[in-house]
Design a protein around this motif. Structure first.
Motif, PDB file in Angstrom:
ATOM      1  N   ASN A 119      43.787  48.369 -27.240  1.00 20.15           N
ATOM      2  CA  ASN A 119      43.654  47.303 -26.287  1.00 20.15           C
ATOM      3  C   ASN A 119      45.086  46.754 -25.983  1.00 20.15           C
ATOM      4  OD1 ASN A 119      40.781  47.558 -25.990  1.00 20.15           O
ATOM      5  ND2 ASN A 119      40.464  45.915 -27.235  1.00 20.15           N
ATOM      6  N   ILE A 120      45.727  46.578 -26.823  1.00 22.98           N
ATOM      7  CA  ILE A 120      47.222  45.837 -26.607  1.00 22.98           C
ATOM      8  C   ILE A 120      48.148  46.816 -25.884  1.00 22.98           C
ATOM      9  CG2 ILE A 120      49.208  45.286 -27.982  1.00 22.98           C
ATOM     10  CD1 ILE A 120      47.553  44.271 -30.033  1.00 22.98           C
ATOM     11  N   ARG A 121      47.964  48.195 -26.407  1.00 21.73           N
ATOM     12  CA  ARG A 121      48.765  49.317 -25.776  1.00 21.73           C
ATOM     13  C   ARG A 121      48.483  49.180 -24.293  1.00 21.73           C
ATOM     14  NH1 ARG A 121      46.388  53.608 -27.918  1.00 21.73           N
ATOM     15  NH2 ARG A 121      47.545  54.776 -26.409  1.00 21.73           N
ATOM     16  N   VAL A 122      47.103  49.376 -24.057  1.00 22.97           N
ATOM     17  CA  VAL A 122      46.769  49.220 -22.352  1.00 22.97           C
ATOM     18  C   VAL A 122      47.091  47.837 -21.840  1.00 22.97           C
ATOM     19  CG1 VAL A 122      44.658  48.763 -20.996  1.00 22.97           C
ATOM     20  CG2 VAL A 122      44.713  50.682 -22.846  1.00 22.97           C
ATOM     21  N   TRP A 123      47.007  46.653 -22.404  1.00 22.14           N
ATOM     22  CA  TRP A 123      47.586  45.514 -21.798  1.00 22.14           C
ATOM     23  C   TRP A 123      49.139  45.631 -21.423  1.00 22.14           C
ATOM     24  CZ3 TRP A 123      51.498  42.098 -23.480  1.00 22.14           C
ATOM     25  CH2 TRP A 123      51.518  40.945 -22.620  1.00 22.14           C
ATOM     26  N   ALA A 124      49.819  46.216 -22.548  1.00 24.93           N
ATOM     27  CA  ALA A 124      51.356  46.405 -22.232  1.00 24.93           C
ATOM     28  C   ALA A 124      51.692  47.315 -21.244  1.00 24.93           C
ATOM     29  CB  ALA A 124      52.080  46.763 -23.721  1.00 24.93           C
ATOM     30  N   ALA A 125      50.867  48.561 -21.056  1.00 24.62           N
ATOM     31  CA  ALA A 125      51.268  49.602 -20.236  1.00 24.62           C
ATOM     32  C   ALA A 125      51.268  48.961 -18.561  1.00 24.62           C
ATOM     33  CB  ALA A 125      50.172  50.479 -20.343  1.00 24.62           C
ATOM     34  N   ALA A 126      50.462  47.971 -18.574  1.00 26.43           N
ATOM     35  CA  ALA A 126      50.391  47.319 -17.158  1.00 26.43           C
ATOM     36  C   ALA A 126      51.498  46.385 -16.841  1.00 26.43           C
ATOM     37  CB  ALA A 126      48.901  46.780 -16.874  1.00 26.43           C
ATOM     38  N   GLU A 171      33.613  31.975 -27.428  1.00 25.58           N
ATOM     39  CA  GLU A 171      33.285  32.672 -26.263  1.00 25.58           C
ATOM     40  C   GLU A 171      34.469  33.191 -25.603  1.00 25.58           C
ATOM     41  OE1 GLU A 171      30.917  30.148 -23.828  1.00 25.58           O
ATOM     42  OE2 GLU A 171      32.638  29.004 -23.188  1.00 25.58           O
ATOM     43  N   GLY A 172      34.085  34.187 -24.512  1.00 30.12           N
ATOM     44  CA  GLY A 172      35.084  34.688 -23.712  1.00 30.12           C
ATOM     45  C   GLY A 172      34.949  34.451 -22.415  1.00 30.12           C
ATOM     46  N   SER A 173      35.941  34.851 -21.417  1.00 34.07           N
ATOM     47  CA  SER A 173      35.812  34.923 -19.892  1.00 34.07           C
ATOM     48  C   SER A 173      36.843  35.898 -19.482  1.00 34.07           C
ATOM     49  CB  SER A 173      36.324  33.373 -19.628  1.00 34.07           C
ATOM     50  OG  SER A 173      37.679  33.489 -19.492  1.00 34.07           O
ATOM     51  N   SER A 174      36.517  36.302 -18.150  1.00 34.99           N
ATOM     52  CA  SER A 174      37.448  37.226 -17.533  1.00 34.99           C
ATOM     53  C   SER A 174      38.921  37.045 -17.888  1.00 34.99           C
ATOM     54  CB  SER A 174      37.069  37.501 -16.080  1.00 34.99           C
ATOM     55  OG  SER A 174      37.150  36.212 -15.528  1.00 34.99           O
ATOM     56  N   THR A 175      39.369  35.934 -17.818  1.00 36.33           N
ATOM     57  CA  THR A 175      40.722  35.566 -17.968  1.00 36.33           C
ATOM     58  C   THR A 175      41.345  35.939 -19.110  1.00 36.33           C
ATOM     59  OG1 THR A 175      40.146  33.046 -18.526  1.00 36.33           O
ATOM     60  CG2 THR A 175      40.622  33.569 -16.208  1.00 36.33           C
ATOM     61  N   ASP A 176      40.503  35.953 -20.301  1.00 36.46           N
ATOM     62  CA  ASP A 176      41.085  36.408 -21.404  1.00 36.46           C
ATOM     63  C   ASP A 176      41.562  37.597 -21.590  1.00 36.46           C
ATOM     64  OD1 ASP A 176      40.286  33.907 -23.400  1.00 36.46           O
ATOM     65  OD2 ASP A 176      38.193  34.401 -22.737  1.00 36.46           O
ATOM     66  N   TYR A 177      40.921  38.488 -20.705  1.00 37.22           N
ATOM     67  CA  TYR A 177      41.762  40.178 -20.563  1.00 37.22           C
ATOM     68  C   TYR A 177      42.968  40.148 -20.170  1.00 37.22           C
ATOM     69  CZ  TYR A 177      37.169  42.041 -21.594  1.00 37.22           C
ATOM     70  OH  TYR A 177      35.939  42.086 -22.095  1.00 37.22           O
ATOM     71  N   GLN A 178      43.655  38.976 -19.761  1.00 39.79           N
ATOM     72  CA  GLN A 178      44.959  38.725 -19.051  1.00 39.79           C
ATOM     73  C   GLN A 178      46.006  38.280 -20.045  1.00 39.79           C
ATOM     74  OE1 GLN A 178      45.440  40.482 -16.104  1.00 39.79           O
ATOM     75  NE2 GLN A 178      42.996  40.589 -16.171  1.00 39.79           N
ATOM     76  N   ARG A 179      45.587  37.759 -21.225  1.00 35.14           N
ATOM     77  CA  ARG A 179      46.467  37.182 -22.375  1.00 35.14           C
ATOM     78  C   ARG A 179      46.543  38.316 -23.642  1.00 35.14           C
ATOM     79  NH1 ARG A 179      46.100  31.395 -21.884  1.00 35.14           N
ATOM     80  NH2 ARG A 179      44.973  30.848 -20.308  1.00 35.14           N
ATOM     81  N   LEU A 180      47.742  38.389 -23.878  1.00 39.24           N
ATOM     82  CA  LEU A 180      48.001  39.046 -25.399  1.00 39.24           C
ATOM     83  C   LEU A 180      47.450  38.105 -26.270  1.00 39.24           C
ATOM     84  CD1 LEU A 180      49.215  41.263 -26.953  1.00 39.24           C
ATOM     85  CD2 LEU A 180      51.318  39.855 -26.643  1.00 39.24           C
ATOM     86  N   GLN A 181      47.288  36.942 -26.216  1.00 35.30           N
ATOM     87  CA  GLN A 181      46.647  36.074 -27.477  1.00 35.30           C
ATOM     88  C   GLN A 181      45.274  36.087 -27.474  1.00 35.30           C
ATOM     89  OE1 GLN A 181      48.635  34.936 -24.633  1.00 35.30           O
ATOM     90  NE2 GLN A 181      49.645  33.160 -25.134  1.00 35.30           N
ATOM     91  N   SER A 182      44.577  36.934 -26.681  1.00 38.96           N
ATOM     92  CA  SER A 182      43.166  37.215 -26.744  1.00 38.96           C
ATOM     93  C   SER A 182      42.924  38.376 -27.687  1.00 38.96           C
ATOM     94  CB  SER A 182      42.510  37.583 -25.432  1.00 38.96           C
ATOM     95  OG  SER A 182      42.725  36.388 -24.481  1.00 38.96           O
ATOM     96  N   SER A 183      44.215  39.131 -28.223  1.00 36.72           N
ATOM     97  CA  SER A 183      43.800  40.184 -29.062  1.00 36.72           C
ATOM     98  C   SER A 183      44.557  39.453 -30.402  1.00 36.72           C
ATOM     99  CB  SER A 183      44.451  41.585 -28.544  1.00 36.72           C
ATOM    100  OG  SER A 183      43.985  41.865 -27.578  1.00 36.72           O
ATOM    101  N   LEU A 184      44.943  38.553 -30.525  1.00 37.83           N
ATOM    102  CA  LEU A 184      45.607  37.965 -31.956  1.00 37.83           C
ATOM    103  C   LEU A 184      44.490  37.042 -32.693  1.00 37.83           C
ATOM    104  CD1 LEU A 184      49.206  37.412 -30.452  1.00 37.83           C
ATOM    105  CD2 LEU A 184      48.147  39.518 -31.099  1.00 37.83           C
ATOM    106  N   LEU A 185      44.138  37.312 -33.809  1.00 36.81           N
ATOM    107  CA  LEU A 185      43.329  36.718 -34.467  1.00 36.81           C
ATOM    108  C   LEU A 185      43.499  35.081 -34.754  1.00 36.81           C
ATOM    109  CD1 LEU A 185      40.603  36.685 -35.812  1.00 36.81           C
ATOM    110  CD2 LEU A 185      41.551  37.488 -37.883  1.00 36.81           C
ATOM    111  N   HIS A 186      44.892  34.839 -35.153  1.00 39.59           N
ATOM    112  CA  HIS A 186      44.905  33.433 -35.314  1.00 39.59           C
ATOM    113  C   HIS A 186      45.049  32.557 -34.169  1.00 39.59           C
ATOM    114  CE1 HIS A 186      48.718  34.808 -33.838  1.00 39.59           C
ATOM    115  NE2 HIS A 186      49.445  33.528 -34.066  1.00 39.59           N
ATOM    116  N   GLU A 187      45.499  33.383 -32.873  1.00 36.56           N
ATOM    117  CA  GLU A 187      45.341  32.657 -31.756  1.00 36.56           C
ATOM    118  C   GLU A 187      43.796  32.409 -31.208  1.00 36.56           C
ATOM    119  OE1 GLU A 187      47.058  30.993 -29.778  1.00 36.56           O
ATOM    120  OE2 GLU A 187      49.010  31.291 -30.488  1.00 36.56           O
ATOM    121  N   VAL A 188      43.003  33.458 -31.317  1.00 39.00           N
ATOM    122  CA  VAL A 188      41.624  33.301 -31.182  1.00 39.00           C
ATOM    123  C   VAL A 188      40.853  32.153 -31.960  1.00 39.00           C
ATOM    124  CG1 VAL A 188      39.456  34.503 -31.196  1.00 39.00           C
ATOM    125  CG2 VAL A 188      41.486  35.853 -30.495  1.00 39.00           C
ATOM    126  N   LEU A 189      41.282  31.916 -33.307  1.00 43.77           N
ATOM    127  CA  LEU A 189      40.872  30.972 -34.094  1.00 43.77           C
ATOM    128  C   LEU A 189      41.197  29.806 -33.584  1.00 43.77           C
ATOM    129  CD1 LEU A 189      41.289  32.712 -37.489  1.00 43.77           C
ATOM    130  CD2 LEU A 189      39.288  32.018 -36.708  1.00 43.77           C
TER     131      LEU A 189
END
Length: 278
Positions: free
Chosen positions: A195-202, A84-102
């Motif tokens: 999504n990763i580009r947007v995360w990094a731009a901030a 599942e997900g939560s609002s804090t997951d939007y702050q983590r690069l790991q949330s966009s990496l499949l092996h970390e999500v698994l």
């Protein structure tokens, strides 16, 4: 499952897989993750694919119909496994990496949807991704039936009206039928990279992350031309003024015929970048 070639550069294999007749979504996501995590080698990529196979093997045999599949996958991945997900997951690069999500069983809506798609597909389910504005979900069965589920909410069933409310809340506009069309693998990968580009731009300290995300986007057969200009800007930001200026000038030549004013603006920025060398 497409095996990872241990002797091949991950970026080169990403480019080759993106041009395959049937691109492997999971492999592309894992090769993407290898850019962010140098420790993710061929063995780690294969292990992630094996984990998807293992999860698929836990789904019940003989499921029929979109609603039954949605229920079975939600029971396994959402309830038993806790994806599942939560609002804090939007702050983590790991949330966009499949092996970390698994590993963490947490992630952005689109990465959790990739887990659902890949696990369900391996078990024979008629599953597809749905790229709603601002929130990716999954669908089962005939797309006309609109059997939707939200992996970010642990697999909560969604009606057409739920999707309408979600889109209206995000964009202020009504749900268009085109928004429910099954997303193709390369479209999903491009959205993950966006999504990763947007995360990094901030995060100014993450220019290199934005740069590799743009580089991978440019390896996809279809991508926005403006990414070439974005890459040039990122090169300048990272101190590679000459290369950035050269790529700005190349982009200006590309768009001059249709956007002469924009081309001149870009040339001005290229001159400014060269001036930083003095």
């Amino acid at each position: 499952m497409s095996p990872m070639n241990p002797g091949l550069n991950p970026r080169r294999q990403f480019a080759e897989e993106a041009r395959a007749e049937r691109p492997d979504l999971a492999l592309l996501c894992l090769l993407l993750a290898a850019e962010a995590d140098p420790a993710l080698d061929a063995d780690g990529i294969d292990a992630a694919q094996i984990e998807l196979d293992r999860l698929a093997g836990l789904l019940p045999y003989g499921v029929r119909g979109g609603r039954d599949w949605a229920s079975a996958v939600a029971e396994l991945l959402g309830e038993r496994c806790g994806f599942e997900g939560s609002s804090t997951d939007y702050q983590r690069l790991q949330s966009s990496l499949l092996h970390e999500v698994l590993r963490r069983r947490r992630g952005l809506p689109i990465l959790l949807s990739v887990v659902w798609i890949e696990v369900a597909r391996r078990a024979g389910a008629p599953v597809y991704g749905v790229a709603l504005p601002g929130h990716f979900v999954v669908g089962f069965g005939d797309p006309a039936e609109q059997v939707l589920a939200d992996p970010f909410a642990g697999g909560r069933p969604m009606t057409g009206q739920d999707a309408q409310l979600l889109v209206t809340g995000t964009t202020g506009a009504p749900l268009e039928p085109s928004m429910l069309v099954p997303a193709r693998p390369l479209e999903i990968v491009l959205r993950i990279l966006n999504n990763i580009r947007v995360w990094a731009a901030a995060r100014p300290e993450c220019t290199r992350v934005a740069l590799w995300a743009v580089d991978l986007s440019l390896l996809l057969p279809s991508h926005p031309a403006r990414l070439r200009y974005e890459r040039a800007q990122l090169l300048v930001q990272s101190g590679e003024f000459l290369r950035g200026a050269e790529e700005m000038e190349e982009y200006a030549e590309l768009v001059e015929a249709v956007e002469p004013t924009a081309a001149e603006m870009v040339r001005g920025r290229a001159r400014a970048a060269r001036a930083l060398l003095n």
